[in-house]
Write a protein that holds these residues in place. Sequence first.
Motif, PDB file in Angstrom:
ATOM      1  N   TYR A  96      96.300  88.297  73.359  1.00  0.00           N
ATOM      2  CA  TYR A  96      95.591  89.554  73.105  1.00  0.00           C
ATOM      3  C   TYR A  96      94.392  89.721  74.039  1.00  0.00           C
ATOM      4  CZ  TYR A  96      91.757  87.173  70.549  1.00  0.00           C
ATOM      5  OH  TYR A  96      90.694  86.400  70.196  1.00  0.00           O
ATOM      6  N   SER A 126      91.060  94.953  62.375  1.00  0.00           N
ATOM      7  CA  SER A 126      92.373  94.996  61.728  1.00  0.00           C
ATOM      8  C   SER A 126      92.242  95.133  60.212  1.00  0.00           C
ATOM      9  CB  SER A 126      93.181  93.746  62.100  1.00  0.00           C
ATOM     10  OG  SER A 126      92.454  92.564  61.764  1.00  0.00           O
ATOM     11  N   LEU A 146      97.082  96.268  64.646  1.00  0.00           N
ATOM     12  CA  LEU A 146      96.671  94.989  65.214  1.00  0.00           C
ATOM     13  C   LEU A 146      97.259  93.801  64.455  1.00  0.00           C
ATOM     14  CD1 LEU A 146      94.988  93.730  67.426  1.00  0.00           C
ATOM     15  CD2 LEU A 146      92.949  94.095  66.043  1.00  0.00           C
ATOM     16  N   LYS A 149     101.183  93.604  64.902  1.00  0.00           N
ATOM     17  CA  LYS A 149     101.609  93.219  66.256  1.00  0.00           C
ATOM     18  C   LYS A 149     101.231  91.775  66.578  1.00  0.00           C
ATOM     19  CE  LYS A 149     102.229  97.693  68.414  1.00  0.00           C
ATOM     20  NZ  LYS A 149     102.056  98.513  69.639  1.00  0.00           N
ATOM     21  N   GLU A 350     101.204  95.477  74.815  1.00  0.00           N
ATOM     22  CA  GLU A 350     101.216  96.690  73.997  1.00  0.00           C
ATOM     23  C   GLU A 350      99.828  96.994  73.437  1.00  0.00           C
ATOM     24  OE1 GLU A 350     104.034  96.068  70.895  1.00  0.00           O
ATOM     25  OE2 GLU A 350     105.769  96.057  72.239  1.00  0.00           O
ATOM     26  N   ALA A 352      97.306  98.232  70.467  1.00  0.00           N
ATOM     27  CA  ALA A 352      97.397  97.862  69.051  1.00  0.00           C
ATOM     28  C   ALA A 352      96.347  98.504  68.160  1.00  0.00           C
ATOM     29  CB  ALA A 352      97.304  96.336  68.918  1.00  0.00           C
TER      30      ALA A 352
END
Length: 370
Positions: A96, A126, A146, A149, A350, A352
């Motif tokens: 991340y 998150s 978040l 993922k 990606e 998030a």
Amino acid sequence: MRRVLKTPRAHWRERMEAIGFGFHSMDGLYWREDYAYEFTAAQIDVLDDASLEMHQLCQTVLDDVLKRGDMDDFGWSEAVWAGIYASHQAKEPSLYGRFDWAYDGVNPPKLLEYNADTPTSLIESSLAQWHWLQDVHPEHDQFNMLHEKMVARWPVLQTQMPDAPIYFLGVYENEEEAATLDYLNEMAVQAGCQTLWLDMDDVGFHAQTGQFRDLIEREIKSAFKLYPWEWMMREPFGLHAVSAATRWLEPMWKMPWASKAFLAHLWRAAPNHPHLLPTYFSAEAFGRQPHVKKPFCSREGTGISLHNTPYAIDLPQVEVCDGFVYQAFCELPKFGEAWTMVGSWMVGDETAGIGIREDSTPITRDTSHF
């Protein structure tokens, strides 16, 4: 994009502590529920697109830096670069990162920096935000995937890492870091990973085998570290991380992304990009124009200074510094009394979600509110 007045939940502290967010009131006030930010779907799309575009540009520029051998600007040794190059060649997986933006909902987001190595404010972005939404505005949506993922990312990482367990390393005496590590550990366990935790001070090195080991002499083959690469490289056994068989998260190839020096390389590669600010290794290009001096490696505003601006802010200086970059001053948007910065999260490749920090000054610091 609006900053709107809200009524805090009556038992918000208990709600936060129940999900492991115990540092909600560090420095007296950190988490705030008396205000929230409201976006249109189009504004969220702008942040989403900008994050993806910048992530891809970072990949391209790092490829070019390594191909050209354009490494002198960062202040690192050949041994460090050898580790970065090997990690990049091996395509070691990443978990991340977080882009920090100046964004007012009207003009294109401008990248301030990329927290690519050890970004925090994770549990806030998150679980804490999501629980607040469910309690206060269940009828609304939130750009926040978040947790889901991250859980989905761990099995992918595990297939590319050596044997279990995955060690979670960090400074556990720091409450914020301990909570972040516990949360990351919890998500890995949800994904089916076998894990252990270990304080950085308890990581040992066995010279004869070239292995990092835990307190009972087990080899550390896979490790997530909430400990910056540049700090590791200054430790007595830091360079052994380059040659040891341990597979690290974040991988060493992300070390350049986490350096502010990379901002100058991004601007050199894509001058006048709508999401970039002019950034150089010298202040000469700015003359008397407002600009910001940033250490290559610092966190939470440490060592940053403003020049030719109306603001005088005295912040702690970094103890050890590889160098500085000079970035055009981009004043954060101000909502009421708060200067506001938007952080957008990447998990793998990606987007998030986002998190928002506020400060009473134009520099976001460790005391800034979430």
